[in-house]
Structures are given as C-alpha cells and as structure tokens.
Design a protein around this motif. Structure first.
Motif, PDB file in Angstrom:
ATOM      1  N   GLU A 121      25.538  38.620  39.285  1.00 58.50           N
ATOM      2  CA  GLU A 121      26.736  39.439  39.442  1.00 58.50           C
ATOM      3  C   GLU A 121      27.576  39.457  38.169  1.00 58.50           C
ATOM      4  OE1 GLU A 121      28.342  42.411  41.184  1.00 58.50           O
ATOM      5  OE2 GLU A 121      26.590  41.406  41.984  1.00 58.50           O
ATOM      6  N   LEU A 122      27.623  38.340  37.454  1.00 60.90           N
ATOM      7  CA  LEU A 122      28.347  38.332  36.186  1.00 60.90           C
ATOM      8  C   LEU A 122      27.610  39.153  35.125  1.00 60.90           C
ATOM      9  CD1 LEU A 122      29.636  34.652  36.024  1.00 60.90           C
ATOM     10  CD2 LEU A 122      31.006  36.730  36.306  1.00 60.90           C
ATOM     11  N   ILE A 123      26.301  39.185  35.205  1.00 61.25           N
ATOM     12  CA  ILE A 123      25.524  39.954  34.221  1.00 61.25           C
ATOM     13  C   ILE A 123      25.536  41.442  34.559  1.00 61.25           C
ATOM     14  CG2 ILE A 123      23.224  40.343  33.237  1.00 61.25           C
ATOM     15  CD1 ILE A 123      22.714  37.299  33.755  1.00 61.25           C
ATOM     16  N   PHE A 124      25.234  41.782  35.807  1.00 65.40           N
ATOM     17  CA  PHE A 124      25.020  43.181  36.164  1.00 65.40           C
ATOM     18  C   PHE A 124      26.168  43.821  36.946  1.00 65.40           C
ATOM     19  CE2 PHE A 124      20.677  41.307  35.956  1.00 65.40           C
ATOM     20  CZ  PHE A 124      20.248  41.996  34.836  1.00 65.40           C
ATOM     21  N   GLY A 125      27.138  43.036  37.374  1.00 68.51           N
ATOM     22  CA  GLY A 125      28.241  43.566  38.170  1.00 68.51           C
ATOM     23  C   GLY A 125      29.098  44.567  37.419  1.00 68.51           C
ATOM     24  N   HIS A 126      29.872  45.340  38.182  1.00 68.62           N
ATOM     25  CA  HIS A 126      30.679  46.423  37.610  1.00 68.62           C
ATOM     26  C   HIS A 126      32.144  46.066  37.417  1.00 68.62           C
ATOM     27  CE1 HIS A 126      27.098  48.521  38.224  1.00 68.62           C
ATOM     28  NE2 HIS A 126      27.403  49.318  39.206  1.00 68.62           N
ATOM     29  N   ASP A 127      32.590  44.964  37.965  1.00 69.47           N
ATOM     30  CA  ASP A 127      34.004  44.604  37.895  1.00 69.47           C
ATOM     31  C   ASP A 127      34.288  43.886  36.571  1.00 69.47           C
ATOM     32  OD1 ASP A 127      36.630  44.089  38.415  1.00 69.47           O
ATOM     33  OD2 ASP A 127      36.276  42.815  40.154  1.00 69.47           O
ATOM     34  N   HIS A 128      34.230  44.643  35.486  1.00 63.25           N
ATOM     35  CA  HIS A 128      34.346  44.065  34.146  1.00 63.25           C
ATOM     36  C   HIS A 128      35.672  43.354  33.924  1.00 63.25           C
ATOM     37  CE1 HIS A 128      30.663  46.095  33.229  1.00 63.25           C
ATOM     38  NE2 HIS A 128      31.190  47.257  33.568  1.00 63.25           N
ATOM     39  N   GLY A 129      36.738  43.860  34.518  1.00 63.47           N
ATOM     40  CA  GLY A 129      38.059  43.278  34.332  1.00 63.47           C
ATOM     41  C   GLY A 129      38.206  41.883  34.915  1.00 63.47           C
ATOM     42  N   ARG A 130      37.359  41.511  35.843  1.00 66.75           N
ATOM     43  CA  ARG A 130      37.460  40.198  36.493  1.00 66.75           C
ATOM     44  C   ARG A 130      36.345  39.231  36.092  1.00 66.75           C
ATOM     45  NH1 ARG A 130      40.259  38.761  40.486  1.00 66.75           N
ATOM     46  NH2 ARG A 130      38.548  37.880  41.670  1.00 66.75           N
ATOM     47  N   LYS A 131      35.393  39.646  35.294  1.00 71.83           N
ATOM     48  CA  LYS A 131      34.254  38.784  34.974  1.00 71.83           C
ATOM     49  C   LYS A 131      34.673  37.495  34.254  1.00 71.83           C
ATOM     50  CE  LYS A 131      30.486  42.113  34.877  1.00 71.83           C
ATOM     51  NZ  LYS A 131      29.375  42.641  34.059  1.00 71.83           N
ATOM     52  N   TRP A 132      35.573  37.586  33.299  1.00 69.85           N
ATOM     53  CA  TRP A 132      36.014  36.410  32.544  1.00 69.85           C
ATOM     54  C   TRP A 132      36.620  35.385  33.491  1.00 69.85           C
ATOM     55  CZ3 TRP A 132      41.050  34.543  31.359  1.00 69.85           C
ATOM     56  CH2 TRP A 132      41.113  33.594  30.340  1.00 69.85           C
TER      57      TRP A 132
END
Length: 187
Positions: A155-166
């Motif tokens: 999910e961190l690699i392919f997920g779409h929620d870029h704003g919350r990954k960090w």
C-alpha cells in the motif's frame, strides 16, 4: 536488510532534512551495494501528468482503459527518464528484483505490457527520475539521522494516498510525526 544494504526497504525523511526535494519524502530503495544506492520516491505525484497521458505521448496504444494514476517524481536525478515499480508477477529481460514482491523496469516493454492489459504486472507505479547516492553516502546519512528506515508494504508502494504515505510509514515504526523535531540528537 540483507548484508548491511537497504534494497527493498523504505527511507523516511526526517524533519529538517535541509533539502526541499526530500522534505517528507518516502523512498523505496531499489538497489544498494558498497558502491551506490538508488531509490524512487513514492509520494511525489506530478499534478498534471497521468499514466494514460504519458503512454499517449510515447505512442503506446492501450487496449483497455488505464486508470488515470498520476506519474511520480521519482527523484532529482535523470528526471526525463522513466522507471516503473511493479509487482514481480511481471519480469522483463531488464527487470531488477527489488525485494518485497517488487521489481523495477526502466524499458519500454513494461509500459507496453501495462497497456496490453494482460494482467501483468498486476500493480505498477510509474516515476520520472530517481534518487541516488554514492559509495557510503546513504549509510552516512542514516547515521546522521537524516533518514529512518522501515519495511516496505504494497500500500505504501502502490497506494494512491500520496499525502499520507510519509505519516503512515512513520506510524509503522510507532513514531508520531508531531513529536519529531528538525534537529537530531544522540543518546
């Protein structure tokens, strides 16, 4: 971490990294050995470029409707060069196994496979550019508390929620980002 190297691991930028290109960056390390390290940022989308747009610009016809995923800024090095992080159910002649069920391919063949709709790779993320380090540079930055490391997950690699990954990556380590300061200390 295999043999003292970080391939397949995530780098999480610490506050106060001092380089705006890496503020709150989350980077998947794709290759790391005694001579160099190379990774792709996972949370820096280009606001105006989608995968279907890029395929169209490259003249790659698609036999299906491709999701309008945003292309990522993979890093500051070679920003005109494309890299595809994808599940390892697709292996091209020039694919590099990253680990954690992920491979990296930087050739047109993976884009054609994505457009063909054969189901392989089952998940992919396209990026322009990469982050790179010379011999010992990444290890020194980690010792200086510039980066934290953690296990990668799909999910961190392919997920779409870029704003919350960090923030999510820090959470995997049990770290509250509100408690992090811009200055590193030593115990």
């Amino acid at each position: 971490m295999e043999g003292g190297f970080f391939s397949g691991q995530l780098l999480i930028a610490m506050p106060g990294i001092g380089d705006p290109r890496f503020e709150r960056a989350l980077i998947l390390i794709c290759a790391h050995d005694q001579d160099h390290a190379m990774g792709v940022a996972l949370n820096r989308p280009l606001a105006d470029l989608t995968v279907p747009d890029l395929l169209s610009r490259l003249g790659i016809p698609s036999s299906l409707a491709i999701a309008p995923d945003l292309v990522l800024i993979g890093g500051p090095v070679e920003r005109e060069r494309g890299f595809v992080l994808h599940t390892d159910d697709y292996r091209g002649a020039h694919s590099l196994a990253v680990g954690c069920g992920v491979a990296l391919t930087a050739t047109r063949e993976v884009l054609e496979a994505m457009a063909a709709g054969t189901g392989q790779p089952s998940r992919a993320r396209l990026a322009l550019g990469y982050a790179g380090w010379g011999a010992g540079q990444l290890e020194n930055e980690i010792k200086q508390n510039v980066w934290l490391t953690c296990e990668a997950d799909p999910e961190l690699i392919f997920g779409h929620d870029h704003g919350r990954k960090w923030r999510r990556a820090l959470g995997k380590l049990g770290v509250d980002p509100e408690r992090l300061g811009p200055v590193a200390g030593r115990a």
